[in-house]
Scaffold this motif. Structure first.
Motif, PDB file in Angstrom:
ATOM      1  N   PHE A 183     -32.196 -46.493 -48.639  1.00 17.62           N
ATOM      2  CA  PHE A 183     -31.062 -45.574 -48.491  1.00 17.62           C
ATOM      3  C   PHE A 183     -29.751 -46.307 -48.211  1.00 17.62           C
ATOM      4  O   PHE A 183     -28.665 -45.736 -48.365  1.00 17.62           O
ATOM      5  CB  PHE A 183     -31.343 -44.567 -47.366  1.00 17.62           C
ATOM      6  N   LYS A 202     -37.199 -46.735 -53.923  1.00 17.96           N
ATOM      7  CA  LYS A 202     -36.943 -45.314 -54.114  1.00 17.96           C
ATOM      8  C   LYS A 202     -36.454 -45.127 -55.546  1.00 17.96           C
ATOM      9  O   LYS A 202     -35.503 -45.780 -55.976  1.00 17.96           O
ATOM     10  CB  LYS A 202     -35.896 -44.817 -53.113  1.00 17.96           C
ATOM     11  N   HIS A 203     -37.120 -44.252 -56.272  1.00 20.95           N
ATOM     12  CA  HIS A 203     -36.849 -44.088 -57.705  1.00 20.95           C
ATOM     13  C   HIS A 203     -35.368 -43.860 -58.002  1.00 20.95           C
ATOM     14  O   HIS A 203     -34.816 -44.434 -58.947  1.00 20.95           O
ATOM     15  CB  HIS A 203     -37.673 -42.916 -58.250  1.00 20.95           C
ATOM     16  N   SER A 204     -34.724 -43.049 -57.204  1.00 29.25           N
ATOM     17  CA  SER A 204     -33.344 -42.660 -57.499  1.00 29.25           C
ATOM     18  C   SER A 204     -32.367 -43.823 -57.429  1.00 29.25           C
ATOM     19  O   SER A 204     -31.237 -43.709 -57.913  1.00 29.25           O
ATOM     20  CB  SER A 204     -32.898 -41.556 -56.537  1.00 29.25           C
ATOM     21  N   TYR A 205     -32.779 -44.954 -56.850  1.00 27.93           N
ATOM     22  CA  TYR A 205     -31.855 -46.079 -56.713  1.00 27.93           C
ATOM     23  C   TYR A 205     -32.048 -47.153 -57.786  1.00 27.93           C
ATOM     24  O   TYR A 205     -31.315 -48.143 -57.799  1.00 27.93           O
ATOM     25  CB  TYR A 205     -31.991 -46.711 -55.326  1.00 27.93           C
ATOM     26  N   HIS A 207     -31.507 -47.053 -61.145  1.00 31.47           N
ATOM     27  CA  HIS A 207     -30.359 -47.123 -62.048  1.00 31.47           C
ATOM     28  C   HIS A 207     -29.095 -47.541 -61.301  1.00 31.47           C
ATOM     29  O   HIS A 207     -28.236 -48.236 -61.867  1.00 31.47           O
ATOM     30  CB  HIS A 207     -30.165 -45.785 -62.760  1.00 31.47           C
ATOM     31  N   PHE A 208     -28.985 -47.139 -60.047  1.00 32.03           N
ATOM     32  CA  PHE A 208     -27.858 -47.584 -59.223  1.00 32.03           C
ATOM     33  C   PHE A 208     -27.863 -49.107 -59.122  1.00 32.03           C
ATOM     34  O   PHE A 208     -26.821 -49.761 -59.265  1.00 32.03           O
ATOM     35  CB  PHE A 208     -27.954 -46.958 -57.832  1.00 32.03           C
ATOM     36  N   THR A 209     -29.037 -49.677 -58.878  1.00 33.94           N
ATOM     37  CA  THR A 209     -29.177 -51.129 -58.774  1.00 33.94           C
ATOM     38  C   THR A 209     -28.790 -51.808 -60.080  1.00 33.94           C
ATOM     39  O   THR A 209     -28.038 -52.797 -60.098  1.00 33.94           O
ATOM     40  CB  THR A 209     -30.629 -51.494 -58.407  1.00 33.94           C
TER      41      THR A 209
END
Length: 253
Positions: A183, A202-205, A207-209
Motif C-alpha cells: 500500500f 497486491k494485484h492492483s499495484y 501496472h502502477f509499478t
C-alpha cells in the motif's frame, strides 16, 4: 527472571505505546510468574503454541498476536489457542509495528543490514506523534547490480522472491517495509530509491509499478518478518541470559 520485570523491559525497549497499531501489543495472555525459557515465532497460531508447549517455554514472543482492534469470539481455533496457553501457563507477548520500526531489532533495520545496507532514514508514516516510520530507507557504500542483489536477497530470506523489475539495474539505495507494505508503493515514487522490498504483492499495484518504472521485490510476508523476533530474542538472551527457541512455520505467503 520475573515475568513482570521482563514485560516491563520489553514495553519500554520496544516503546509499544508510542506507535498507533491495530494490534494490541504487549502481554496478551498472562501465564507463569517466572520466565526461564523463551519461545519466538512470527504467528501465534496453533502450531507455534503447540511447539511452545512441547518445548517447555514460559513466554511466547510473536509478531502477529491473537488480539487486534476488534473483539474476538473465543470459539473454535481461537478458543483452542488461548486454552492451550492458559492450560500450560505460557505468557503470550505480541510486538507488531513496534517490532517493524525498531532501529536495532526491527524487521526492516535487521533485513537491511543483512543485505549490507545501513538504515539512513525512515519510510512509511506510522501516524506516531513523534513522526517515526514503519519502514526504512537504507544505503550501501557501493552499488550492486540488480541480478546479484536479487540472489543475495533470496539467500538472506532462504526463499524465492517475486520481482517486478522496471527500473534501474544498479542498486544502492532501497526502501524496506516488511510484511504487507504494498500500500506504500505510491510513496516510493518520491523516495528516490532504486528498489522497494516488501512482503506480499497486491494485484492492483502491478501496472502502477510498471508504468512508473519501479523495481519492487516481494520476499513473502512471513519470510520478511522472521528477523525481528529472532533479533529481539538474541538481544534478550544476551542481556538476561534467557535461552530461546524459534518455532518456524512458514506460510509461503
Amino acid at each position: 527472571m520475573k515475568t513482570s520485570e521482563l514485560i516491563q523491559y520489553l514495553d519500554a525497549y520496544l516503546e509499544i505505546n508510542k506507535i498507533p497499531d491495530a494490534s494490541q501489543n504487549g502481554l496478551q495472555v498472562e501465564g507463569k510468574v517466572e520466565v526461564k525459557k523463551l519461545g519466538v515465532a512470527v504467528d501465534a497460531c496453533q502450531d507455534s503454541i503447540a511447539a511452545a508447549v512441547a518445548a517447555g517455554v514460559d513466554l511466547l514472543l510473536v509478531h502477529h498476536g491473537l488480539f487486534w482492534d476488534k473483539p474476538v469470539r473465543l470459539v473454535g481455533s481461537e478458543f483452542r489457542r488461548v486454552q492451550a496457553l492458559i492450560a500450560n501457563g505460557i505468557n503470550l507477548y505480541t510486538a507488531h509495528l513496534p517490532l517493524d520500526w525498531h532501529p536495532q531489532v526491527g524487521n526492516n533495520a535487521v533485513l537491511a543490514r543483512k543485505l549490507g545496507f545501513e538504515p539512513a532514514t525512515g519510510f512509511g508514516a506510522s501516524g506516531a506523534a513523534d513522526g517515526r516510520c514503519i519502514g526504512c530507507i537504507a544505503e550501501a557504500q557501493t552499488s550492486i547490480a540488480l541480478a546479484p542483489f536479487l540472489k543475495l536477497l533470496a539467500s538472506v530470506l532462504h526463499a524465492d522472491v517475486r520481482a517486478d523489475l522496471f527500473g534501474t539495474h544498479q542498486i544502492k539505495r532501497i526502501a524496506i517495509v516488511t510484511g504487507g507494505g504494498a500500500f506504500l508503493l505510491p510513496h516510493v515514487l518520491c523516495a528516490g530509491v532504486d528498489a522497494y522490498i516488501t512482503g506480499e504483492p497486491k494485484h492492483s499495484y502491478f501496472h502502477f509499478t510498471k508504468e512508473n518504472k519501479l523495481n519492487v521485490i516481494y520476499g513473502g510476508h512471513y519470510e520478511t518478518e522472521t528477523f525481528g523476533v529472532l533479533a529481539l530474542a538474541e538481544h534478550l538472551q544476551q542481556k538476561f541470559q534467557l535461552p530461546f527457541e524459534f518455532f518456524h512455520f512458514p506460510t509461503g505467503l
